[in-house]
Design a protein around this motif. Structure first.
Motif, PDB file in Angstrom:
ATOM      1  N   TYR A 127       0.787  -1.217  -0.201  1.00  0.00           N
ATOM      2  CA  TYR A 127       0.198   0.165   0.377  1.00  0.00           C
ATOM      3  C   TYR A 127       0.619   1.228  -0.042  1.00  0.00           C
ATOM      4  CZ  TYR A 127      -4.551  -2.583   1.342  1.00  0.00           C
ATOM      5  OH  TYR A 127      -5.062  -3.499   1.249  1.00  0.00           O
ATOM      6  N   ALA A 128       0.290   2.623  -0.786  1.00  0.00           N
ATOM      7  CA  ALA A 128       0.915   3.381  -0.438  1.00  0.00           C
ATOM      8  C   ALA A 128       0.726   4.592   0.981  1.00  0.00           C
ATOM      9  CB  ALA A 128       0.221   4.694  -1.712  1.00  0.00           C
ATOM     10  N   SER A 129       1.249   4.986   1.139  1.00  0.00           N
ATOM     11  CA  SER A 129       2.279   6.097   1.962  1.00  0.00           C
ATOM     12  C   SER A 129       0.894   6.697   2.885  1.00  0.00           C
ATOM     13  CB  SER A 129       3.261   6.258   1.908  1.00  0.00           C
ATOM     14  OG  SER A 129       2.419   8.022   1.194  1.00  0.00           O
ATOM     15  N   ASN A 130      -0.316   7.136   2.293  1.00  0.00           N
ATOM     16  CA  ASN A 130      -1.362   7.145   2.458  1.00  0.00           C
ATOM     17  C   ASN A 130      -2.243   6.691   2.593  1.00  0.00           C
ATOM     18  OD1 ASN A 130      -2.062   7.049   0.136  1.00  0.00           O
ATOM     19  ND2 ASN A 130      -2.669   9.122   0.378  1.00  0.00           N
ATOM     20  N   GLU A 131      -2.316   5.376   3.019  1.00  0.00           N
ATOM     21  CA  GLU A 131      -3.396   4.036   2.960  1.00  0.00           C
ATOM     22  C   GLU A 131      -3.020   2.851   4.710  1.00  0.00           C
ATOM     23  OE1 GLU A 131      -3.551   4.116  -1.195  1.00  0.00           O
ATOM     24  OE2 GLU A 131      -2.307   2.620  -1.016  1.00  0.00           O
ATOM     25  N   ALA A 132      -2.348   3.919   5.353  1.00  0.00           N
ATOM     26  CA  ALA A 132      -2.186   2.832   7.140  1.00  0.00           C
ATOM     27  C   ALA A 132      -3.708   2.865   7.659  1.00  0.00           C
ATOM     28  CB  ALA A 132      -1.650   4.533   8.031  1.00  0.00           C
ATOM     29  N   LEU A 133      -3.574   1.644   8.820  1.00  0.00           N
ATOM     30  CA  LEU A 133      -4.703   1.156   9.006  1.00  0.00           C
ATOM     31  C   LEU A 133      -4.432   1.495  10.415  1.00  0.00           C
ATOM     32  CD1 LEU A 133      -6.371  -1.093   9.715  1.00  0.00           C
ATOM     33  CD2 LEU A 133      -4.440  -2.210  10.638  1.00  0.00           C
ATOM     34  N   HIS A 134      -5.996   2.387  10.347  1.00  0.00           N
ATOM     35  CA  HIS A 134      -6.097   3.019  12.286  1.00  0.00           C
ATOM     36  C   HIS A 134      -7.210   2.100  12.428  1.00  0.00           C
ATOM     37  CE1 HIS A 134      -5.039   6.807   9.303  1.00  0.00           C
ATOM     38  NE2 HIS A 134      -5.292   6.260   8.355  1.00  0.00           N
ATOM     39  N   MET A 227      -5.770   7.573  -9.518  1.00  0.00           N
ATOM     40  CA  MET A 227      -6.841   7.957  -8.314  1.00  0.00           C
ATOM     41  C   MET A 227      -6.356   7.375  -6.934  1.00  0.00           C
ATOM     42  SD  MET A 227      -9.888   5.039  -9.805  1.00  0.00           S
ATOM     43  CE  MET A 227     -11.333   5.600  -8.171  1.00  0.00           C
ATOM     44  N   ASN A 228      -5.118   8.552  -7.342  1.00  0.00           N
ATOM     45  CA  ASN A 228      -3.827   8.528  -5.719  1.00  0.00           C
ATOM     46  C   ASN A 228      -4.547   7.152  -4.751  1.00  0.00           C
ATOM     47  OD1 ASN A 228      -3.546  11.367  -6.965  1.00  0.00           O
ATOM     48  ND2 ASN A 228      -5.408  11.790  -5.792  1.00  0.00           N
ATOM     49  N   MET A 229      -4.201   6.172  -5.776  1.00  0.00           N
ATOM     50  CA  MET A 229      -3.881   4.857  -4.520  1.00  0.00           C
ATOM     51  C   MET A 229      -2.779   4.260  -5.081  1.00  0.00           C
ATOM     52  SD  MET A 229      -7.683   3.472  -4.196  1.00  0.00           S
ATOM     53  CE  MET A 229      -9.151   5.232  -3.551  1.00  0.00           C
ATOM     54  N   SER A 230      -2.415   3.518  -4.152  1.00  0.00           N
ATOM     55  CA  SER A 230      -1.070   2.679  -4.713  1.00  0.00           C
ATOM     56  C   SER A 230      -2.834   1.427  -5.802  1.00  0.00           C
ATOM     57  CB  SER A 230      -0.792   1.872  -3.315  1.00  0.00           C
ATOM     58  OG  SER A 230      -1.375   0.881  -2.736  1.00  0.00           O
ATOM     59  N   PRO A 231      -1.465   0.383  -6.319  1.00  0.00           N
ATOM     60  CA  PRO A 231      -1.941  -0.640  -7.439  1.00  0.00           C
ATOM     61  C   PRO A 231      -3.093  -1.737  -6.396  1.00  0.00           C
ATOM     62  CG  PRO A 231      -0.088   0.088  -8.402  1.00  0.00           C
ATOM     63  CD  PRO A 231      -0.297   0.882  -6.791  1.00  0.00           C
ATOM     64  N   LYS A 232      -1.612  -2.102  -5.253  1.00  0.00           N
ATOM     65  CA  LYS A 232      -2.938  -2.683  -4.317  1.00  0.00           C
ATOM     66  C   LYS A 232      -4.218  -2.974  -3.516  1.00  0.00           C
ATOM     67  CE  LYS A 232      -0.191  -6.757  -4.251  1.00  0.00           C
ATOM     68  NZ  LYS A 232      -0.632  -7.822  -5.279  1.00  0.00           N
ATOM     69  N   TYR A 233      -4.290  -1.461  -3.320  1.00  0.00           N
ATOM     70  CA  TYR A 233      -5.637  -0.428  -2.011  1.00  0.00           C
ATOM     71  C   TYR A 233      -6.324  -0.503  -3.481  1.00  0.00           C
ATOM     72  CZ  TYR A 233      -7.429   2.328   1.203  1.00  0.00           C
ATOM     73  OH  TYR A 233      -8.351   2.829   2.028  1.00  0.00           O
ATOM     74  N   LEU A 234      -5.727  -0.162  -4.381  1.00  0.00           N
ATOM     75  CA  LEU A 234      -7.299   0.397  -5.740  1.00  0.00           C
ATOM     76  C   LEU A 234      -7.839  -1.090  -5.315  1.00  0.00           C
ATOM     77  CD1 LEU A 234      -9.154   1.139  -6.795  1.00  0.00           C
ATOM     78  CD2 LEU A 234      -6.935   1.153  -9.444  1.00  0.00           C
ATOM     79  N   SER A 235      -6.813  -2.518  -5.557  1.00  0.00           N
ATOM     80  CA  SER A 235      -7.530  -3.422  -6.286  1.00  0.00           C
ATOM     81  C   SER A 235      -8.304  -3.699  -4.846  1.00  0.00           C
ATOM     82  CB  SER A 235      -6.351  -4.242  -6.505  1.00  0.00           C
ATOM     83  OG  SER A 235      -7.279  -5.568  -7.620  1.00  0.00           O
ATOM     84  N   ASP A 236      -7.729  -4.410  -3.204  1.00  0.00           N
ATOM     85  CA  ASP A 236      -8.802  -4.128  -2.431  1.00  0.00           C
ATOM     86  C   ASP A 236      -9.353  -3.856  -1.982  1.00  0.00           C
ATOM     87  OD1 ASP A 236      -6.835  -6.405  -2.392  1.00  0.00           O
ATOM     88  OD2 ASP A 236      -5.173  -5.097  -1.172  1.00  0.00           O
ATOM     89  N   LEU A 237     -10.502  -2.357  -2.459  1.00  0.00           N
ATOM     90  CA  LEU A 237     -11.073  -1.864  -2.384  1.00  0.00           C
ATOM     91  C   LEU A 237     -12.291  -2.631  -3.287  1.00  0.00           C
ATOM     92  CD1 LEU A 237     -10.035   2.118  -1.928  1.00  0.00           C
ATOM     93  CD2 LEU A 237     -11.413   0.683  -0.447  1.00  0.00           C
ATOM     94  N   LEU A 238     -11.917  -2.047  -4.972  1.00  0.00           N
ATOM     95  CA  LEU A 238     -12.641  -2.692  -5.829  1.00  0.00           C
ATOM     96  C   LEU A 238     -13.206  -3.844  -5.281  1.00  0.00           C
ATOM     97  CD1 LEU A 238     -11.005  -1.944  -9.053  1.00  0.00           C
ATOM     98  CD2 LEU A 238     -13.524  -0.257  -8.485  1.00  0.00           C
ATOM     99  N   LYS A 239     -12.357  -4.760  -5.321  1.00  0.00           N
ATOM    100  CA  LYS A 239     -12.962  -6.023  -4.472  1.00  0.00           C
ATOM    101  C   LYS A 239     -13.946  -6.347  -3.736  1.00  0.00           C
ATOM    102  CE  LYS A 239      -8.458  -9.670  -5.595  1.00  0.00           C
ATOM    103  NZ  LYS A 239      -7.480  -9.681  -5.502  1.00  0.00           N
TER     104      LYS A 239
END
Length: 304
Positions: A127-134, A227-239
């Motif tokens: 994931y990219a740097s702005n996609e931390a787990l809160h 879309m200002n996301m990492s490829p993995k994060y975008l793919s997981d969101l779409l899934k």
């Protein structure tokens, strides 16, 4: 430009940050409050050839940049860094006792284990740097308790069971983080709402401006960046939203355009393939058959 410090082992981590010698050669848990005060930590970038899992919990240091973006690394959040990533660290003014921690482990720790074979499935390491787990307070307590079990295990006398127990607890921690990310995707639905619609609009604009003629079919990497996301994060969101990955959506969009062209024009399958951005018509035919169980020409003959 900041100098990049290469760190390739647990021993080098401890030496650089002024810590005591590590208790295990392949894994350590580090609390920045234990390091030497006068280290000029902010004027360097760090390239770790290690896995790095950090919980920021009232810690005076924070990751300010990871990859290409600044980090939204709030109290009670976690970040996962895969080997060979570059990050920056900055000091913050916090007067209370630091309670954050980082687990750092060498790839060799898990290389021959089941976790080593599955580590790439934990997509949050990419994931990219702005996609931390809160985390909630309860979730934070859960991961901290597991980290303490890991630390206790490698700090005790090493025996025939130590490696297995360390790795199994590490895998348990990662599996909890999968659960917590799923919760985050769900609870942040309003922030991530209509990702599929936004993605569809992105593809329409891409083809509407004929970018495929210059750049080819849109890549997963391109879509994530757009879309200002990492490829993995975008793919997981779409899934989570649609059950399909980014690549699935790209192929579905292209195949639908191809179907319209096959039924409403006299262009050959090769001409359609090139116009959609495929470098090789054979690849277009392969994807089309995979998605429809027919070749482009078979589809045209059956439906015309």
């Amino acid at each position: 430009m900041k100098e990049i410090v290469q760190i390739n082992s647990i021993a080098e981590v401890h030496a650089y940050f002024g810590l005591k010698k590590p208790k295990h050669p392949l894994i350590s848990i580090i609390r920045v409050s234990d390091s030497v005060e006068d280290i000029d930590i902010e004027n360097f970038k760090y390239a770790f050839n290690l896995y790095h899992i950090s919980l920021k919990d009232n810690c005076e240091y924070t990751i300010s940049n990871y990859g290409q973006n600044s980090y939204d690394y709030q109290e009670g959040s976690m970040v996962f860094v895969a080997p060979n990533q570059v990050l920056e660290i900055e000091r913050q003014n916090i007067n209370q006792e630091d309670s954050g921690w980082s687990i750092v482990f060498h790839p060799d720790l898990i290389r021959q284990s089941k976790l080593g074979k599955r580590i790439d499935h934990y997509s949050f390491f990419e994931y990219a740097s702005n996609e931390a787990l809160h985390l909630s307070n309860e979730e934070r307590q859960t991961v901290t308790e597991i980290s303490q079990k890991i630390e206790k295990e490698f700090s005790s006398n090493i025996d025939a069971h130590s490696q297995t127990l360390i790795i199994s607890n590490l895998e348990l921690l990662l599996n909890y983080c999968v659960r917590f990310y799923d919760r985050q995707f769900f609870t942040r639905t309003n922030l991530n709402q209509d990702i599929a619609s936004q993605f569809e609009k992105l593809l329409k604009n891409y083809y509407g401006n004929n970018k495929q003629l210059q750049f080819g079919i849109p890549s997963v990497k391109y879509c994530g960046e757009a879309m200002n996301m990492s490829p993995k994060y975008l793919s997981d969101l779409l899934k989570k939203e649609t059950g399909q990955s980014t690549q699935d959506h790209i192929h579905k969009y292209i195949i639908n355009k191809a179907k319209n062209r096959l039924l409403n024009s006299n262009e050959s399958a090769s001409e359609i393939a090139y116009s959609l951005g495929f470098e090789y018509p054979q690849y277009f035919s392969k994807i089309f058959k995979k998605k429809t169980s027919m070749s482009p020409n078979e589809y045209r003959q059956r439906l015309n």
